[in-house]
Design a protein around this motif. Sequence first.
Motif, PDB file in Angstrom:
ATOM      1  N   ALA A  22       0.827  -1.209   0.000  1.00 25.90           N
ATOM      2  CA  ALA A  22       0.000   0.000   0.000  1.00 25.90           C
ATOM      3  C   ALA A  22       0.856   1.251   0.000  1.00 25.90           C
ATOM      4  CB  ALA A  22      -0.928   0.006   1.208  1.00 25.90           C
ATOM      5  N   SER A  23       2.082   1.115   0.539  1.00 27.31           N
ATOM      6  CA  SER A  23       2.906   2.318   0.692  1.00 27.31           C
ATOM      7  C   SER A  23       3.298   2.960  -0.642  1.00 27.31           C
ATOM      8  CB  SER A  23       4.144   1.973   1.511  1.00 27.31           C
ATOM      9  OG  SER A  23       5.009   3.047   1.543  1.00 27.31           O
ATOM     10  N   PRO A  24       3.844   2.194  -1.608  1.00 29.04           N
ATOM     11  CA  PRO A  24       4.117   2.823  -2.908  1.00 29.04           C
ATOM     12  C   PRO A  24       2.853   3.387  -3.558  1.00 29.04           C
ATOM     13  CG  PRO A  24       5.074   0.619  -2.833  1.00 29.04           C
ATOM     14  CD  PRO A  24       4.346   0.815  -1.568  1.00 29.04           C
ATOM     15  N   VAL A  25       1.724   2.662  -3.408  1.00 27.53           N
ATOM     16  CA  VAL A  25       0.470   3.151  -3.994  1.00 27.53           C
ATOM     17  C   VAL A  25       0.082   4.482  -3.358  1.00 27.53           C
ATOM     18  CG1 VAL A  25      -1.964   2.630  -4.333  1.00 27.53           C
ATOM     19  CG2 VAL A  25      -0.280   0.815  -4.472  1.00 27.53           C
ATOM     20  N   LEU A  26       0.269   4.566  -2.016  1.00 23.21           N
ATOM     21  CA  LEU A  26      -0.064   5.805  -1.323  1.00 23.21           C
ATOM     22  C   LEU A  26       0.787   6.966  -1.834  1.00 23.21           C
ATOM     23  CD1 LEU A  26      -0.515   4.915   2.437  1.00 23.21           C
ATOM     24  CD2 LEU A  26      -2.180   5.934   0.923  1.00 23.21           C
ATOM     25  N   SER A  27       2.057   6.706  -2.153  1.00 17.52           N
ATOM     26  CA  SER A  27       2.853   7.839  -2.619  1.00 17.52           C
ATOM     27  C   SER A  27       2.513   8.187  -4.062  1.00 17.52           C
ATOM     28  CB  SER A  27       4.351   7.605  -2.427  1.00 17.52           C
ATOM     29  OG  SER A  27       4.713   6.340  -2.847  1.00 17.52           O
ATOM     30  N   ILE A  28       2.081   7.194  -4.873  1.00 16.23           N
ATOM     31  CA  ILE A  28       1.669   7.525  -6.242  1.00 16.23           C
ATOM     32  C   ILE A  28       0.372   8.343  -6.218  1.00 16.23           C
ATOM     33  CG2 ILE A  28       0.855   6.541  -8.419  1.00 16.23           C
ATOM     34  CD1 ILE A  28       2.730   4.169  -7.809  1.00 16.23           C
ATOM     35  N   LEU A  29      -0.557   7.921  -5.334  1.00 10.41           N
ATOM     36  CA  LEU A  29      -1.853   8.605  -5.274  1.00 10.41           C
ATOM     37  C   LEU A  29      -1.847   9.770  -4.290  1.00 10.41           C
ATOM     38  CD1 LEU A  29      -4.340   5.612  -5.320  1.00 10.41           C
ATOM     39  CD2 LEU A  29      -3.647   7.060  -7.204  1.00 10.41           C
ATOM     40  N   ALA A  30      -0.656  10.243  -3.906  1.00 13.56           N
ATOM     41  CA  ALA A  30      -0.582  11.268  -2.866  1.00 13.56           C
ATOM     42  C   ALA A  30      -1.405  12.504  -3.215  1.00 13.56           C
ATOM     43  CB  ALA A  30       0.864  11.661  -2.623  1.00 13.56           C
ATOM     44  N   GLY A  31      -1.503  12.849  -4.499  1.00 13.34           N
ATOM     45  CA  GLY A  31      -2.259  14.034  -4.894  1.00 13.34           C
ATOM     46  C   GLY A  31      -3.715  13.973  -4.482  1.00 13.34           C
ATOM     47  N   PRO A  32      -4.480  12.980  -5.001  1.00 14.08           N
ATOM     48  CA  PRO A  32      -5.895  12.889  -4.609  1.00 14.08           C
ATOM     49  C   PRO A  32      -6.083  12.698  -3.105  1.00 14.08           C
ATOM     50  CG  PRO A  32      -5.376  11.298  -6.349  1.00 14.08           C
ATOM     51  CD  PRO A  32      -4.125  12.025  -6.036  1.00 14.08           C
ATOM     52  N   ILE A  33      -5.188  11.910  -2.472  1.00 10.99           N
ATOM     53  CA  ILE A  33      -5.375  11.656  -1.038  1.00 10.99           C
ATOM     54  C   ILE A  33      -5.166  12.929  -0.235  1.00 10.99           C
ATOM     55  CG2 ILE A  33      -4.494  10.377   0.952  1.00 10.99           C
ATOM     56  CD1 ILE A  33      -3.924   8.084  -0.926  1.00 10.99           C
ATOM     57  N   THR A  34      -4.123  13.695  -0.552  1.00 11.38           N
ATOM     58  CA  THR A  34      -3.916  14.926   0.217  1.00 11.38           C
ATOM     59  C   THR A  34      -5.036  15.929  -0.046  1.00 11.38           C
ATOM     60  OG1 THR A  34      -2.392  15.577  -1.511  1.00 11.38           O
ATOM     61  CG2 THR A  34      -1.427  14.871   0.563  1.00 11.38           C
ATOM     62  N   ARG A  35      -5.601  15.902  -1.256  1.00 12.08           N
ATOM     63  CA  ARG A  35      -6.740  16.795  -1.498  1.00 12.08           C
ATOM     64  C   ARG A  35      -7.880  16.427  -0.553  1.00 12.08           C
ATOM     65  NH1 ARG A  35     -11.351  17.142  -3.229  1.00 12.08           N
ATOM     66  NH2 ARG A  35     -11.525  14.956  -3.788  1.00 12.08           N
ATOM     67  N   PHE A  36      -8.122  15.115  -0.420  1.00 13.95           N
ATOM     68  CA  PHE A  36      -9.191  14.649   0.479  1.00 13.95           C
ATOM     69  C   PHE A  36      -8.867  14.975   1.941  1.00 13.95           C
ATOM     70  CE2 PHE A  36     -11.547  11.557   2.979  1.00 13.95           C
ATOM     71  CZ  PHE A  36     -12.801  11.653   2.405  1.00 13.95           C
ATOM     72  N   THR A  37      -7.612  14.742   2.364  1.00 15.96           N
ATOM     73  CA  THR A  37      -7.294  15.006   3.776  1.00 15.96           C
ATOM     74  C   THR A  37      -7.337  16.504   4.074  1.00 15.96           C
ATOM     75  OG1 THR A  37      -4.950  14.935   3.225  1.00 15.96           O
ATOM     76  CG2 THR A  37      -5.904  12.941   4.157  1.00 15.96           C
ATOM     77  N   ASP A  38      -6.948  17.334   3.100  1.00 19.86           N
ATOM     78  CA  ASP A  38      -7.073  18.790   3.304  1.00 19.86           C
ATOM     79  C   ASP A  38      -8.523  19.165   3.542  1.00 19.86           C
ATOM     80  OD1 ASP A  38      -4.430  19.265   3.033  1.00 19.86           O
ATOM     81  OD2 ASP A  38      -4.505  19.875   0.924  1.00 19.86           O
ATOM     82  N   ALA A  39      -9.399  18.604   2.690  1.00 15.52           N
ATOM     83  CA  ALA A  39     -10.826  18.913   2.835  1.00 15.52           C
ATOM     84  C   ALA A  39     -11.343  18.390   4.170  1.00 15.52           C
ATOM     85  CB  ALA A  39     -11.608  18.292   1.682  1.00 15.52           C
ATOM     86  N   SER A  40     -10.852  17.198   4.616  1.00 16.47           N
ATOM     87  CA  SER A  40     -11.294  16.658   5.895  1.00 16.47           C
ATOM     88  C   SER A  40     -10.894  17.578   7.035  1.00 16.47           C
ATOM     89  CB  SER A  40     -10.675  15.295   6.175  1.00 16.47           C
ATOM     90  OG  SER A  40     -10.682  14.497   5.059  1.00 16.47           O
ATOM     91  N   ALA A  41      -9.642  18.087   6.973  1.00  9.95           N
ATOM     92  CA  ALA A  41      -9.170  18.956   8.058  1.00  9.95           C
ATOM     93  C   ALA A  41     -10.005  20.228   8.106  1.00  9.95           C
ATOM     94  CB  ALA A  41      -7.704  19.287   7.849  1.00  9.95           C
ATOM     95  N   THR A  42     -10.316  20.800   6.929  1.00 14.11           N
ATOM     96  CA  THR A  42     -11.138  22.009   6.901  1.00 14.11           C
ATOM     97  C   THR A  42     -12.501  21.734   7.516  1.00 14.11           C
ATOM     98  OG1 THR A  42     -10.084  22.395   4.776  1.00 14.11           O
ATOM     99  CG2 THR A  42     -11.868  23.872   5.380  1.00 14.11           C
ATOM    100  N   GLN A  43     -13.068  20.578   7.129  1.00 15.08           N
ATOM    101  CA  GLN A  43     -14.389  20.232   7.634  1.00 15.08           C
ATOM    102  C   GLN A  43     -14.355  20.013   9.147  1.00 15.08           C
ATOM    103  OE1 GLN A  43     -15.974  16.407   6.402  1.00 15.08           O
ATOM    104  NE2 GLN A  43     -17.799  17.452   5.674  1.00 15.08           N
ATOM    105  N   LEU A  44     -13.270  19.377   9.617  1.00 12.44           N
ATOM    106  CA  LEU A  44     -13.168  19.050  11.037  1.00 12.44           C
ATOM    107  C   LEU A  44     -13.108  20.297  11.888  1.00 12.44           C
ATOM    108  CD1 LEU A  44     -12.807  16.546  12.854  1.00 12.44           C
ATOM    109  CD2 LEU A  44     -10.373  17.015  12.800  1.00 12.44           C
ATOM    110  N   LEU A  45     -12.407  21.326  11.399  1.00 10.59           N
ATOM    111  CA  LEU A  45     -12.222  22.519  12.217  1.00 10.59           C
ATOM    112  C   LEU A  45     -13.407  23.482  12.122  1.00 10.59           C
ATOM    113  CD1 LEU A  45      -8.441  23.186  11.756  1.00 10.59           C
ATOM    114  CD2 LEU A  45      -9.626  22.300  13.744  1.00 10.59           C
ATOM    115  N   ASP A  46     -14.362  23.184  11.260  1.00  9.27           N
ATOM    116  CA  ASP A  46     -15.525  24.060  11.113  1.00  9.27           C
ATOM    117  C   ASP A  46     -16.682  23.477  11.928  1.00  9.27           C
ATOM    118  OD1 ASP A  46     -17.366  25.856  10.362  1.00  9.27           O
ATOM    119  OD2 ASP A  46     -17.484  25.252   8.260  1.00  9.27           O
TER     120      ASP A  46
END
Lengths: 504, 116
Positions: free
Chosen positions: A462-486
């Motif tokens: 999963a680790s190499p896959v996670l670094s290949i897909l880092a773009g979409p995943i970080t977009r999702f985690t950014d949105a999660s953090a924004t949602q969490l703090l609101d």
Amino acid sequence: MHHLIILPILLPLLSGLLMLVRRDSIVLPRRAIALISTAALLIVSAMLVVQSDSDGITYYALGDWQPPFGIILVLDRLSALMVCLTSFLALGAVTYACAGDDRKGSNFHGLFQLQLMGINGAFLTGDIFNLFVFFEVLLIASYSLLMHGGGKDRTQAGFHYVALNLAGSAMFLIALGVLYGTTGTLNMADMSQKVAALDPDRLGLVKAGAFLLLVVFGLKAAILPLYFWLPRAYSSAPAPVAALFAIMTKVGIYAILRIYTLIFGNGAGELANFVQPWLWWFALATLALGGLGVLSARDLRNQVAYLILISVGTLLVGVSMNREAPIAALLYYMIHTTLVSGGLFLLADAIGEQRGKAGARIVPGRGVTQPALLGLFYFVGAVTVIGLPPLSGAIGKALLLDSARPDEQPWLWSLLLLSSFAGLIAMARSGSTVFWKAGRGDSDGPRLKPAMLAGLILLIGASPVLSILAGPITRFTDASATQLLDQSAYVEAILSRNVAGGDS
Amino acid sequence: MEALFATVTGFLAASGLYLALRGRTFPVVVGLTLLSYAVNLFLFSTGGLTTNGAAVMQDGVTHYADPLPQALVLTAIVIGFAMTAFSVILAMRVRGDQGSDQVNDQRAEESKEEKS
């Protein structure tokens, strides 16, 4: 697809119950049920992630009792992400267990499914007493799973684990009692509003309750003064169970993240963010101690347990910074560390099995039967867990280091990098001892079974896959953090429809 | 009534904590049980102490008891019973496996040190 939210709880419950129907030793149908149900869970949770990304915060009122009175399950980006992570980890662990670990004791698969139910429930629930109930469900299943297969070490480690967690549950109930007594509600969204408009006389009581809750979640997450149970319990648990336990510390971290951003977050008036400054120092100390522990470990499984401790420290540092960027970074790091440390537990078990008497202890001994294959897995796992580029560990740590403010940088950078360095030394040393200082392997020795290989590929791969897909995943985690703090959006999503009298 | 209730709960919790810190498995189990009793009593009191209060809405009744803590206590009692049963069995298993009822068995530790 309104009922989708409850499926991650119902699916493991039903398949767990199904496995109780016949209590004989025929393991094949149980394996089939476990694999199918876990795979279905992964599909459902992936659908939930998509749904949370498009629909915002939605909730499921059990028995149609509307909040704040009934128990609700809440789906937002964070909870969908955690459920998806759990089911992926579970799929890897259960596949590995099908290679034979499930035969070592009775009813492995049933307990495994019930534990999944508890973990998913804890991530989804929006009611703080319901959180306690799901904590108990996952704990009770984990007590029995920890002792799966029996043995002296396991029973003693198990007794410590059970006694500590019973005391923890008592504290949890006291904290809930205090919070209920002062705010008069158990719904998290409602409680966050009540805490904001609190009578000043009661501030002290609520604060005491909140600190008690922090102790309970800290025990689950294994923060510094409360981590002593972790290395022993994790290293004596059977490999697939230890792999699943990699998510258990994250349940504690999730609870801290949820409670102290929602109820005691920015909108909590006098009590806004009062826990985070405490958490910062404890998290840094955990990080430092994890680094020392990893150097002192004499057994591969113990070493992985201390690597988990380092990751707990790293994650909690992110929680205590309490801004969007660090939280987004820690969510990415959480996906990475959960899967990889689960995979490393499986790998340590596979190495131990192939080395015969030397087991997973870090001593020169007989070589493994398949040095190239296991060595490759070890190399990938070690590189990513320490955080060397180009794999996912490096991305997560770099995001976190980057998000620190100048006044936080000296502490965070030095401790995080030093503990990673300690991990590097320890992993390099144990890798060279196990693979290079070893004698010839027994060519007729046990080999990796297909199911074990599949489990390892799923989790460490999963680790190499996670670094290949880092773009979409970080977009999702950014949105999660924004949602969490609101918080106000969360409260509005839960409580506004009730005021308007709409149906769900 | 509040003072008496608080004293009793506190005393139970203190005794439970003392026993839970002992070195043998049986006192630890009893201690954890006492602790859970104290917690149950405490949960009962979180809705305020009332006597002769109705828990269900009725016409012409103004004196109510909070029904929610009772539901919470019920859940906590059920879970507590299950956990007590489990920890008793586990303590017996530890006694059987280790040959002693010490929570931290020194002999097991020593033999482990020698092995590694």
